[in-house]
Design an enzyme around this catalytic site. Structure first.
Site, short mmCIF file in Angstrom:
data_model
loop_
_atom_site.label_atom_id
_atom_site.label_comp_id
_atom_site.label_asym_id
_atom_site.label_seq_id
_atom_site.Cartn_x
_atom_site.Cartn_y
_atom_site.Cartn_z
N LEU A 72 0.83 -1.21 0.00
CA LEU A 72 0.00 0.00 0.00
C LEU A 72 0.87 1.25 0.00
O LEU A 72 1.85 1.33 0.74
CB LEU A 72 -0.87 0.00 1.27
CG LEU A 72 -1.74 1.24 1.51
CD1 LEU A 72 -2.87 1.32 0.51
CD2 LEU A 72 -2.30 1.21 2.94
N GLU A 122 0.18 -9.47 -1.51
CA GLU A 122 -1.21 -9.73 -1.93
C GLU A 122 -1.30 -9.72 -3.46
O GLU A 122 -1.97 -10.57 -4.07
CB GLU A 122 -2.14 -8.68 -1.33
CG GLU A 122 -2.19 -8.77 0.19
CD GLU A 122 -3.14 -7.76 0.82
OE1 GLU A 122 -2.96 -6.54 0.57
OE2 GLU A 122 -4.04 -8.17 1.56
N GLU A 142 1.85 -5.22 8.07
CA GLU A 142 0.65 -4.47 8.45
C GLU A 142 0.55 -4.29 9.96
O GLU A 142 0.24 -3.20 10.45
CB GLU A 142 -0.62 -5.18 7.93
CG GLU A 142 -0.91 -4.94 6.46
CD GLU A 142 -0.17 -5.87 5.52
OE1 GLU A 142 0.80 -6.53 5.95
OE2 GLU A 142 -0.57 -5.95 4.34
C1 1HE Z 1 6.94 4.18 -0.07
C2 1HE Z 1 6.58 2.88 0.36
C3 1HE Z 1 5.21 2.63 0.60
C4 1HE Z 1 8.71 2.94 0.09
N1 1HE Z 1 4.34 3.64 0.42
N2 1HE Z 1 6.03 5.14 -0.25
N3 1HE Z 1 4.39 -1.54 3.23
C5 1HE Z 1 5.43 -1.44 4.05
O1 1HE Z 1 5.30 -1.31 5.26
C6 1HE Z 1 6.79 -1.40 3.40
C7 1HE Z 1 7.34 0.02 3.44
N4 1HE Z 1 8.61 0.17 2.72
C8 1HE Z 1 9.78 -0.32 3.19
O2 1HE Z 1 9.86 -1.01 4.19
C9 1HE Z 1 11.01 0.04 2.41
O3 1HE Z 1 10.73 1.21 1.65
C10 1HE Z 1 11.50 -1.05 1.42
C11 1HE Z 1 12.07 -2.22 2.22
C12 1HE Z 1 10.40 -1.53 0.49
C13 1HE Z 1 12.62 -0.46 0.53
O4 1HE Z 1 13.61 0.12 1.35
P1 1HE Z 1 14.61 1.20 0.72
O5 1HE Z 1 15.61 1.54 1.79
O6 1HE Z 1 15.14 0.71 -0.58
O7 1HE Z 1 13.71 2.49 0.36
P2 1HE Z 1 13.16 3.66 1.30
O8 1HE Z 1 14.26 4.67 1.52
O9 1HE Z 1 12.49 3.12 2.51
O10 1HE Z 1 12.05 4.30 0.39
C14 1HE Z 1 12.38 4.92 -0.85
C15 1HE Z 1 11.21 5.79 -1.25
O11 1HE Z 1 10.07 4.96 -1.49
C16 1HE Z 1 10.77 6.75 -0.15
O12 1HE Z 1 10.24 7.88 -0.78
P3 1HE Z 1 11.03 9.29 -0.87
O13 1HE Z 1 10.11 10.18 -1.60
O14 1HE Z 1 11.28 9.67 0.56
O15 1HE Z 1 12.30 8.97 -1.61
C17 1HE Z 1 9.68 6.00 0.55
O16 1HE Z 1 8.77 6.85 1.23
C18 1HE Z 1 9.01 5.34 -0.63
N5 1HE Z 1 8.25 4.16 -0.23
N6 1HE Z 1 7.70 2.14 0.45
C19 1HE Z 1 4.76 4.85 -0.01
N7 1HE Z 1 4.76 1.43 0.99
C20 1HE Z 1 -4.80 -2.90 1.05
S1 1HE Z 1 -4.05 -2.89 2.54
C21 1HE Z 1 -2.39 -3.29 2.29
C22 1HE Z 1 -1.60 -2.88 3.49
C23 1HE Z 1 -0.14 -2.84 3.24
O17 1HE Z 1 0.33 -3.05 2.15
S2 1HE Z 1 0.79 -2.49 4.61
C24 1HE Z 1 2.43 -2.69 4.07
C25 1HE Z 1 3.00 -1.39 3.60
#
Ligand code: 1HE
Length: 268
Positions: A72, A122, A142
């Site tokens: 998400l 998902e 989540e």
């Molecule tokens: C994002 C997202 C995101 C990265 N939404 N912007 N999902 C999560 O909890 C996973 C969240 N993401 C992470 O844990 C990490 O970003 C990663 C492991 C995927 C990648 O790490 P990394 O070090 O390569 O990247 P980063 O520095 O964390 O993020 C780079 C950019 O991507 C940064 O944006 P910027 O504008 O500051 O450069 C982040 O904000 C952006 N970014 N992940 C938005 N998820 C229908 S319900 C479903 C519910 C869910 O899916 S909950 C799980 C959500």
């Protein structure tokens, strides 16, 4: 009844049609780790609604950059400050997209690398085949984010790996990768090299099947899982009645009968 897919209408998905009926659909927001915002979900709905009527033989679903999909779009969700009803409707669009994938009848092979987390898992679970490379890992963060799954994990991830494992992942943030992830059933393939190349190879193979056979494999099996065993057996007979008597199958059956068709052998 054939329709055209106009790839210029897509912004967050990069779409390419290859020879042999294989289409490459790439989540194309690597700077955001391919997080699923509303626009991306709408594009998935559109593509996978059209694909079964557009002669798409098989799809490789990929993510640009080092990660398949970060789930998400948490920033969009944070900024939108949605009401319960608003987010319910968001989730219903996710379901629309993922149901079109799972039940649409077009084989979808997901090429996984890096993070395949939350909604990313998902999404991958709605594909028919998942291929992981050595960097790919799966998790459901989540619980840690104060959220709950909304894109079908309670159904599809549970189908893949079971309720107990899914609950543990959500409670503890447990991450699976490599051989363990493969053995548990998150993916059917784990490759040393590129999961994308392996997925393309599988898609080319699948696209050589007759479209009606693939339709049944990538639609009927899922539908039948939702039925009682009695009804599923009945539906299977009906589907087999249609598929197994298709005119195009006669050439393949004749090739078996005259011994020109390849025999089934284990690969050495
Ligand atoms: C994002 C997202 C995101 C990265 N939404 N912007 N999902 C999560 O909890 C996973 C969240 N993401 C992470 O844990 C990490 O970003 C990663 C492991 C995927 C990648 O790490 P990394 O070090 O390569 O990247 P980063 O520095 O964390 O993020 C780079 C950019 O991507 C940064 O944006 P910027 O504008 O500051 O450069 C982040 O904000 C952006 N970014 N992940 C938005 N998820 C229908 S319900 C479903 C519910 C869910 O899916 S909950 C799980 C959500």
């Amino acid at each position: 009844m054939s329709i055209e897919i106009d790839i210029s209408h897509y912004k967050n998905l990069a779409i390419e049609a290859q020879e042999g009926g294989v289409w490459i659909v790439t989540l194309n927001r690597p700077a955001k780790r391919n997080a699923l915002d509303i626009e991306t979900i709408e594009e998935l709905v559109r593509f996978f609604s059209d694909a079964p009527r557009a002669g798409v033989g098989a799809v490789v679903l990929a993510g640009a950059g080092d990660h398949f999909c970060a789930g998400l779009d948490l920033i969009e969700h944070h900024d939108a400050d949605r009401s319960p009803a608003d987010f319910m409707h968001v989730c219903l669009r996710w379901h629309e997209a993922f149901n079109k994938m799972e039940y649409g009848g077009v084989p979808i092979i997901a090429a996984l690398q890096g993070a395949v987390v939350g909604g990313g898992l998902e999404l991958a679970s709605a594909a028919h085949i998942r291929v992981m490379d050595e960097t790919a890992y799966v998790a459901l963060p989540e619980g840690q984010r104060g959220l709950f799954t909304g894109g079908g994990a309670t159904i599809r991830v549970t189908d893949l790996v079971g309720k107990a494992r899914m609950i543990d992942m959500m409670l503890t943030g447990r991450v699976y990768k490599g051989q363990e992830a493969l053995d548990l059933g998150f993916a059917q393939y784990l490759v040393d090299g590129s999961s994308f190349d392996a997925a393309v190879e599988l898609a080319r193979k699948a696209a050589q099947n007759l479209p009606l056979s693939n339709f049944a494999i990538c639609s009927a099996v899922s539908h039948m899982q939702n039925m009682s065993a009695m009804d599923a057996a009945y539906a299977e007979a009906v589907v087999a009645g249609v598929v197994n008597t298709q005119a195009e199958a006669r050439t393949r059956l004749a090739a078996f009968a005259d011994k020109t068709a390849a025999r089934v052998r284990p690969t050495t």
